[in-house]
Design an enzyme around this catalytic site. Sequence first.
Site, PDB file in Angstrom:
ATOM      1  N   SER A 230       0.827  -1.206   0.000  1.00 23.84           N
ATOM      2  CA  SER A 230       0.000   0.000   0.000  1.00 23.84           C
ATOM      3  C   SER A 230       0.863   1.259   0.000  1.00 23.84           C
ATOM      4  CB  SER A 230      -0.919   0.007   1.223  1.00 23.84           C
ATOM      5  OG  SER A 230      -0.172   0.267   2.404  1.00 23.84           O
ATOM      6  N   GLY A 234       4.175   2.163   2.134  1.00 24.42           N
ATOM      7  CA  GLY A 234       5.349   2.562   1.383  1.00 24.42           C
ATOM      8  C   GLY A 234       5.982   3.831   1.931  1.00 24.42           C
ATOM      9  N   GLU A 251       6.710  -0.246  -5.210  1.00 26.65           N
ATOM     10  CA  GLU A 251       5.584  -0.469  -6.129  1.00 26.65           C
ATOM     11  C   GLU A 251       4.340  -0.443  -5.264  1.00 26.65           C
ATOM     12  OE1 GLU A 251       2.563  -1.792  -7.785  1.00 26.65           O
ATOM     13  OE2 GLU A 251       3.499  -3.779  -7.771  1.00 26.65           O
ATOM     14  N   CYS A 285      -3.131  -4.241  -7.719  1.00 25.34           N
ATOM     15  CA  CYS A 285      -2.805  -2.815  -7.674  1.00 25.34           C
ATOM     16  C   CYS A 285      -3.128  -2.107  -8.982  1.00 25.34           C
ATOM     17  CB  CYS A 285      -1.331  -2.631  -7.324  1.00 25.34           C
ATOM     18  SG  CYS A 285      -0.198  -3.532  -8.386  1.00 25.34           S
ATOM     19  N   GLU A 459       9.979  -2.678 -12.356  1.00 27.13           N
ATOM     20  CA  GLU A 459      10.187  -4.109 -12.213  1.00 27.13           C
ATOM     21  C   GLU A 459       9.962  -4.795 -13.556  1.00 27.13           C
ATOM     22  OE1 GLU A 459       9.521  -5.501  -7.901  1.00 27.13           O
ATOM     23  OE2 GLU A 459       7.611  -4.603  -8.486  1.00 27.13           O
TER      24      GLU A 459
END
Length: 488
Positions: A230, A234, A251, A285, A459
């Site tokens: 979340s 983060g 992320e 997400c 990523e």
Amino acid sequence: MATATKDYGLFIGGETVEASGDLRDVYEPATGGVLARTALANEADVDRAVAAARAALDGAWGKTPGTERSRLLHALADAIVANRKELAELESRNVGKAISSVKAEIAGAAENFRYYASAIATIAGRSASVGGSLIFYSLKEPAGVAGQIVPWNYPLMMATWKLAPALAAGCACVLKPDPQTPLSVLRVAELATEVGFPPGAINIVPGDGPTTGAYLVRHPGVDKVAFTGSTKTGGEVMRLCSDPIKRLTLELGGKSPNLLFADANLADAIPASVWAIFASAGQSCEARSRLLVEKSMYDDVVAQVTELSQRVKVGDPLDAETQMGSLISAAHREKVHGFVESARGEGAEITTGGEIDAGPGAFYPPTVIAGAGNQMLVAQEEIFGPVVTVIPFDDENDAIRIANDVKYGLMATVWTGDPGKGHRIASKIKSGTVGINMPYTAFPGIPFGGYKQSGFGRELALETLDLYLETKSVVTYTGTRPTNPFGL
């Protein structure tokens, strides 16, 4: 479904070990029953795992050349494929996700290792003449011990997003899965040892975020942190990484828009839009949870999306015909339902779903919210459930304005029959990934990550390797050395 439970330990130094703390029940979301018991790591266990990773870097893993790292990553991919049936059932039961989706994720996990096995060949420094007799060359070296944290919604696939590039770069890993969903990655760690990874290259320490996760992030033996979760958490990870300063990749959350224009092919766009929110029960997400529709066809699209949503087959995750399984827990379902109730309170219309069904498990129906504005809570905050908010727009500029009018910027999809319009809009949307007339999101080799409060770093791509590498410049002279500048 089997009823026997199994106890899972931690994975440290190439073997399963007991934790210093207690075992916790791991539940099967679709039934509410206990699936397994897993050990939870405490600070002493994290110390052990970091020490094992450091020993691997100073020992066998640090001496493993790139060609051998590539072979091991390919071998682990092969092992995942060979054990895909076991892994898929374990993941499906542990997360409550439809096994049809999980099978694709397992295949993707193997492909992530294969991609980075091949990408190792791209790791190289460079050399150049700086002028006169001065030259330099650069070296790419592993960043060190990587502390990695992954969420519960894609336990194995997200773990491979972290492990594969770090191992390719030569880092040793300490990965913390969510305590609700640690089972599949613990099994993959066992497979890694079986195929020949040195002890300590991969360590798995399930545990709670505020305790185990926080301690891992701030651990002095961890050089690089990668976190998926979340946005709120983060932010806390960033604070913990600030002292001592650590390299960090985040992320985070999303509130991704799906822009549907009147010139789009609705036969493709509407089914794909339904998939883009209800795949993984919206617990993703990048789920396109805001469906922005051109006003001229708004009512027709709402009707079609509602009808298709009612046809989504919700049920037993292990049933091959199931399209959407359960949510991760009853507590999370209550949170999702609270968002839907807030939309009711703000005057929106729930055209389908929006009610908690009786019966076992944490199921919640596909839910469509119409008559909503972009400033409503359900349009601004990440719900992380099977809820789509359908919002009208006037024209292209209005669509772009609404798409960007959130704090997130992870994913967006544009549906239009005009290629020029599609690319023009893609250039103006503040999002890490934009799909044009296709709903899919993540492929090995294509950078994945966010703008704004969806995080930073990428990523799944070559760029990811640099996040796990240090660059060292070596400067020297060739030929005659210059006069000593101090004249000594």
